[in-house]
Scaffold this motif. Structure first.
Motif, PDB file in Angstrom:
ATOM      1  N   ASN A 119       0.894  -1.293  -0.064  1.00  0.00           N
ATOM      2  CA  ASN A 119       0.108   0.029  -0.099  1.00  0.00           C
ATOM      3  C   ASN A 119       0.920   1.241  -0.036  1.00  0.00           C
ATOM      4  O   ASN A 119       0.375   2.187  -0.084  1.00  0.00           O
ATOM      5  CB  ASN A 119      -1.059   0.188   1.204  1.00  0.00           C
ATOM      6  N   PHE A 120       1.886   1.125   0.444  1.00  0.00           N
ATOM      7  CA  PHE A 120       3.164   2.191   0.332  1.00  0.00           C
ATOM      8  C   PHE A 120       4.065   2.392  -0.716  1.00  0.00           C
ATOM      9  O   PHE A 120       4.704   3.407  -0.767  1.00  0.00           O
ATOM     10  CB  PHE A 120       3.558   2.401   1.947  1.00  0.00           C
ATOM     11  N   ILE A 121       4.175   1.308  -1.361  1.00  0.00           N
ATOM     12  CA  ILE A 121       5.453   1.136  -2.309  1.00  0.00           C
ATOM     13  C   ILE A 121       4.784   1.293  -3.504  1.00  0.00           C
ATOM     14  O   ILE A 121       3.583   0.679  -4.008  1.00  0.00           O
ATOM     15  CB  ILE A 121       6.100  -0.046  -2.243  1.00  0.00           C
ATOM     16  N   HIS A 122       5.418   1.945  -4.908  1.00  0.00           N
ATOM     17  CA  HIS A 122       4.910   2.011  -6.162  1.00  0.00           C
ATOM     18  C   HIS A 122       4.604   0.810  -6.695  1.00  0.00           C
ATOM     19  O   HIS A 122       5.531  -0.229  -6.536  1.00  0.00           O
ATOM     20  CB  HIS A 122       5.913   2.739  -7.021  1.00  0.00           C
TER      21      HIS A 122
ATOM     22  N   TYR B 222      13.423   2.355  -3.795  1.00  0.00           N
ATOM     23  CA  TYR B 222      11.797   2.448  -4.261  1.00  0.00           C
ATOM     24  C   TYR B 222      11.188   3.839  -4.004  1.00  0.00           C
ATOM     25  O   TYR B 222      11.624   4.390  -3.405  1.00  0.00           O
ATOM     26  CB  TYR B 222      11.217   1.194  -3.327  1.00  0.00           C
ATOM     27  N   ARG B 223       9.858   3.764  -4.863  1.00  0.00           N
ATOM     28  CA  ARG B 223       9.100   5.113  -4.459  1.00  0.00           C
ATOM     29  C   ARG B 223       8.490   4.505  -3.466  1.00  0.00           C
ATOM     30  O   ARG B 223       7.519   3.799  -3.472  1.00  0.00           O
ATOM     31  CB  ARG B 223       8.613   5.201  -6.009  1.00  0.00           C
ATOM     32  N   ILE B 224       8.265   5.617  -2.520  1.00  0.00           N
ATOM     33  CA  ILE B 224       7.243   5.331  -1.305  1.00  0.00           C
ATOM     34  C   ILE B 224       6.355   6.570  -1.645  1.00  0.00           C
ATOM     35  O   ILE B 224       6.609   7.542  -1.619  1.00  0.00           O
ATOM     36  CB  ILE B 224       8.078   5.411   0.043  1.00  0.00           C
TER      37      ILE B 224
ATOM     38  N   TRP C  88      11.215   8.975  -4.208  1.00  0.00           N
ATOM     39  CA  TRP C  88      12.278   7.939  -4.216  1.00  0.00           C
ATOM     40  C   TRP C  88      12.896   7.843  -3.036  1.00  0.00           C
ATOM     41  O   TRP C  88      13.341   8.846  -2.255  1.00  0.00           O
ATOM     42  CB  TRP C  88      13.403   8.272  -5.456  1.00  0.00           C
ATOM     43  N   HIS C  89      13.121   6.747  -2.431  1.00  0.00           N
ATOM     44  CA  HIS C  89      13.784   6.588  -1.177  1.00  0.00           C
ATOM     45  C   HIS C  89      14.801   5.132  -1.180  1.00  0.00           C
ATOM     46  O   HIS C  89      14.565   4.372  -1.950  1.00  0.00           O
ATOM     47  CB  HIS C  89      12.710   5.958   0.030  1.00  0.00           C
ATOM     48  N   MET C  90      15.881   5.408  -0.597  1.00  0.00           N
ATOM     49  CA  MET C  90      16.791   4.274  -0.511  1.00  0.00           C
ATOM     50  C   MET C  90      16.499   3.522   0.880  1.00  0.00           C
ATOM     51  O   MET C  90      16.358   4.027   2.000  1.00  0.00           O
ATOM     52  CB  MET C  90      18.254   4.600  -0.350  1.00  0.00           C
ATOM     53  N   LEU C  91      16.333   2.303   0.733  1.00  0.00           N
ATOM     54  CA  LEU C  91      15.920   1.257   1.966  1.00  0.00           C
ATOM     55  C   LEU C  91      17.177   0.651   2.310  1.00  0.00           C
ATOM     56  O   LEU C  91      17.829   0.027   1.452  1.00  0.00           O
ATOM     57  CB  LEU C  91      14.779   0.379   1.466  1.00  0.00           C
ATOM     58  N   THR C  92      17.499   0.673   3.531  1.00  0.00           N
ATOM     59  CA  THR C  92      18.347  -0.134   4.177  1.00  0.00           C
ATOM     60  C   THR C  92      17.846  -1.067   5.269  1.00  0.00           C
ATOM     61  O   THR C  92      17.308  -0.490   6.278  1.00  0.00           O
ATOM     62  CB  THR C  92      19.515   0.491   4.554  1.00  0.00           C
TER      63      THR C  92
END
Lengths: 548, 138
Positions: free
Chosen positions: A213-216, A241-243, A253-257
């Motif tokens: 529901n939160f990710i493109h 990913y686009r959040i 755009w976010h970088m997820l770690t």
């Protein structure tokens, strides 16, 4: 005041502890046995009241320095003021120790008992520190004391942890990035404020709704694949990913770690994740990529232009060659042909007597062959001129054009007893010479390819359809197989032998070219031994007027 | 008083020389023809002539090596010495543009080379009519 030891005052057992600790500190600080007893008794008296009337009283024993003098202090502190309920105890205690103070504040109330040390100067800070050590390492005075001690320690740890957790929370909440903790079952157990604000949700909702529901939608498959793979292998997760931001509904755009946290057994017990906004970076990256693509396109365009330039040069060369050919055709080819005509004619006139009948007939055939060659040269020349020409356009009355053509064919029409049905013709934009050539060729064909036993009847029709002038030239002649309807417009295409129907095979190719130069279209249809129909389409508003 | 007159024909085509020669012989004017193969030869020849011996008519072919018909025509018409000599273009080309151009440059006429015997005869008679015209001049 340097704090040496602390005793919380809750029950009678605490009172005994308080007494014992006070006795011990007095002993350590060098008071006489009598003084020890007096001071401990006074402290016990107040402590007893505190236990009875206070709320959460604590006894703190310590040493206070005032210049060269030093005092042993006993502070009994409680959040509730119990001092007025222990007046008797206070007055008793005052007889036993030198100084007793009662200090009340909004926060708490404290009763301080002070007794000056006899040899204050001999207690260095290190010595005083050793007292603290003593009480920390002192063997428990009783089982109760031990429990109390451990409880106290736990309490302190708990306080420290609470404090540390508060600090940690404040820290994570103030950071402009999303932080969360996931347990090994994938359940989110903690999220910072930034995450909750950005996603507009709380962990419980994410757990129940899932991340999709939160990710493109375009990024989710990759996200799902990466995370499930990493979770199984217990390796860190990295991805971009686009959040979706709740407040704007925009995807950012976010970088997820996500990093696995391991306990002392080297097994993962939870995962800490954070997401950093890299939208600006992404945009810059995209712009850079676009730039590279633009450069590639530019270089392609440049290559195309060069190719075009080469083609123009080749075309110019071929045009030049065509001009050379036209020149050759007009002059060099016609010159020997003219001489052939001239000598044949001169022979037949000047040597008429000696030639005889068959000689004359041969000369006639020779002249006729030369005539066909001249016709071929003229047609070829016409065609080659049409290849390079841009036509000058003007208003052309096709009624007049047709009249002129009929005059040209007067003899042939008479010989063949040909009849015509002709619609009124329009006035159109075009090149008069070429339009005349076009209709002349079509009418000439209609007359030429007639049946030997049926006089030709030619219909010339005109209608306007879809902004086009449409002309039909239809005969009742020998026609042709419909499969040839496109081939016949090719150069040198002939469907009949020269004996039956003389011609160069250039006429219809010329018609097609003239149509092209008028932005029109010519087509044919036919039935063998029934008819041949040529359709000429010319746009009504001839835009190529500007070609002049 | 000028007595000798002639027609100068400038043409690189030897066959056309012969054809014209035959015609002029037929009408008895063979001695009044002079040939040059191109414009340069013609101009050099004219240079060598005294003023009173210049030709009555110059017949110019167009397609010639070294100095072609149009170039020769322009030089003749620019020169005060030659500009009054009539020049007739004599060519195979029926190109209308070429014809217009030559007339605008000062050619008296443009004659297409014949393809019939009688056509040739008429042309030669026309050329012959210029002979002796200068004899009338004082």
């Amino acid at each position: 005041m340097k704090e040496i030891v602390k005793v919380s005052l809750e029950n009678d057992m605490d009172l005994i502890l308080a007494h014992k600790k006070a006795m011990k500190l007095c002993e350590l600080t060098g008071f006489s046995l009598m003084a020890q007893t007096s001071i401990a008794t006074a402290i016990s008296e107040i402590a007893r009241c505190a236990i009875e009337f206070g709320k959460n009283a604590v006894l703190i024993l310590g040493i206070e320095s005032a210049g060269t003098r030093k005092f042993m202090n006993a502070v009994i502190v409680d959040s509730a003021d119990f001092s007025h309920k222990c007046a008797e105890a206070l007055s008793y205690a005052r007889r036993l120790v030198g100084d007793i103070e009662v200090i009340k504040s909004e926060k708490d109330a404290r009763i301080i008992l002070k007794q000056q040390l006899n040899f204050g100067g001999t207690f260095s800070p290190a010595k005083i520190d050793s007292f603290v050590d003593y009480f920390e390492k002192e063997p428990p005075m009783s089982a109760y004391d031990e429990i109390r001690k451990k409880n106290l320690l736990l309490q302190e740890f708990a306080d420290k942890i609470r404090e540390s957790e508060n600090e940690y929370r404040t820290l994570t909440d103030s950071l402009p990035l999303m932080i969360f903790i996931v347990n090994t079952r994938g359940i989110i157990t903690y999220t910072n404020k930034w995450l909750e604000q950005f996603l507009g949700t709380i962990p419980k909702e994410i757990n129940s709704q899932g991340w999709q529901n939160f990710i493109h939608p375009d990024d989710y498959p990759s996200f799902a694949k990466t995370t499930s793979g990493s979770l199984q292998k217990s390796i860190p997760i990295n991805g971009q990913y686009r959040i979706q931001e709740k407040s704007s509904n925009n995807f950012v755009w976010h970088m997820l770690t996500v990093i696995p946290l391991k306990n002392e057994n080297e097994t993962v017990h939870k995962w800490i994740g954070f997401m950093v906004d890299i939208h600006a970076h992404k945009l810059a990256e995209q712009a850079l990529k676009d730039n590279v693509e633009l450069k590639i396109i530019q270089s392609k365009l440049f290559a195309n232009q060069e190719e075009l330039q080469e083609k123009i040069v080749a075309l110019n060369r071929s045009n030049y060659e065509l001009e050379q050919f036209a020149h050759l055709a007009t002059h060099d080819l016609q010159e020997p042909l003219r001489k052939l005509f001239f000598y044949a004619d001169s022979l037949s006139i000047k040597f008429s007597d000696t030639l005889g009948g068959s000689g004359k007939s041969m000369l006639k055939n020779m002249t006729s062959a030369a005539g066909r060659m001249k016709e071929l040269i003229t047609d070829l020349l016409n065609y080659s001129q049409l290849q390079q020409q841009q036509l000058a356009f003007e208003r052309v009355d096709l009624n007049i054009t047709l009249q002129e053509i009929f005059k040209d064919f007067e003899i042939l029409i008479h010989e063949k007893k040909a009849t015509f049905t002709i619609d009124p013709m329009p006035v159109i934009n075009g090149n008069p010479l070429r339009l005349r050539q076009l209709f002349s060729n079509l009418i000439s064909n209609a007359l030429k390819y007639s049946k030997s036993d049926v006089p030709p009847h030619v219909q010339i029709r005109h209608v306007i359809e879809d902004d086009h002038n449409i002309f039909h030239v239809k005969d009742n002649g020998i026609g042709f197989d419909d499969q040839y309807k496109e081939r016949i417009f090719g150069l040198f295409e002939r469907l009949h032998t020269k004996d039956r129907f003389p011609g160069t095979g250039i006429g219809l190719a010329i018609c097609k070219r003239i149509e092209e130069l008028h932005n029109g279209f010519i087509s044919a249809s036919a039935n063998v031994n029934e008819f041949a129909l040529f359709e000429v389409r010319l746009p009504c508003e001839e835009k190529s007027v500007s070609k002049q | 008083m000028k007595t000798l007159t002639f027609i100068l024909v400038v043409d690189d085509d030897k066959e056309d020389h012969l054809i014209l020669q035959d015609y002029f012989s037929e009408i008895g004017l063979n001695d009044y023809l002079t040939y040059k193969e191109n414009g340069k030869e013609a101009l050099d020849f004219l240079e060598s002539l005294p003023e009173q011996n210049l030709p009555d008519l110059i017949v110019l072919d167009l397609n010639m090596p070294i100095l072609n018909g149009v170039q020769t025509l322009l030089q003749l018409k620019r020169s005060p010495r030659y500009k009054n000599i009539p020049v007739i273009i004599y060519s195979t080309s029926e190109n209308e543009n070429e014809k217009r151009k030559c007339l605008s440059y000062g050619a008296l006429n443009y004659v297409v080379k014949p393809s019939t015997y009688n056509g040739g005869l008429a042309i030669v008679k026309y050329f012959g009519s210029f002979l002796g015209s200068t004899q009338l001049a004082p």
